[in-house]
Design a protein around this motif. Sequence first.
Motif, short mmCIF file in Angstrom:
data_model
loop_
_atom_site.label_atom_id
_atom_site.label_comp_id
_atom_site.label_asym_id
_atom_site.label_seq_id
_atom_site.Cartn_x
_atom_site.Cartn_y
_atom_site.Cartn_z
N UNK A 46 17.61 138.93 12.26
CA UNK A 46 18.43 139.83 13.07
C UNK A 46 19.28 140.72 12.17
N UNK A 47 19.45 141.97 12.58
CA UNK A 47 20.25 142.94 11.83
C UNK A 47 21.69 142.45 11.75
N UNK A 48 22.25 142.46 10.55
CA UNK A 48 23.65 142.13 10.36
C UNK A 48 23.92 140.67 10.04
N UNK A 49 22.87 139.85 9.94
CA UNK A 49 23.06 138.45 9.58
C UNK A 49 22.94 138.32 8.07
N UNK A 50 24.02 137.87 7.43
CA UNK A 50 24.00 137.68 5.99
C UNK A 50 23.47 136.30 5.64
N UNK A 51 23.90 135.27 6.39
CA UNK A 51 23.48 133.90 6.13
C UNK A 51 23.66 133.08 7.41
N UNK A 52 23.06 131.90 7.40
CA UNK A 52 23.21 130.96 8.51
C UNK A 52 24.01 129.75 8.04
#
Length: 148
Positions: A46-52
């Motif tokens: 997804x756009x804008x996800x740097x990390x989980x």
Amino acid sequence: MANTTPTSTTATPAVSTPTNVQTSLGKTVINDSVVAKVAGIAAREARGVYALGGGAARAFGAIREAVAGTDQSQGITVEVGETQVAVDVTIVAEYPLSLQDVADGVRRGVIEAVETIVGLEVTEVNVTVNDVHLPSDDKDDAAEARVQ
């Protein structure tokens, strides 16, 4: 058929309870950890996800990644029933993107991936934004030293 009792897992295979689907040609078993992995891959895209994951999960994940490769289900918790699944996702979002837009993109991606790939109906996707990643976090601190 499938489990009658929903289970919650963070993709640890030892606690996974498989989803069973019986057809006239045979049985398909899908472990909860697979559902979590599919959701994790979709959330990362997804756009804008740097990390989980939260801070501790990311630190532990970095060690695990160095040893065994990337854990695609880090930051994902699933509760799987016979035909439905609920997903909880913890993310670090990129600054300065709208956090609501990032969460909506994660939600759409997870729903589409799980329903298409796994074949379970997604009842909800709860997104927790745990942190915001600043572009300045990637700069080398040594280059910014005032004196050498």
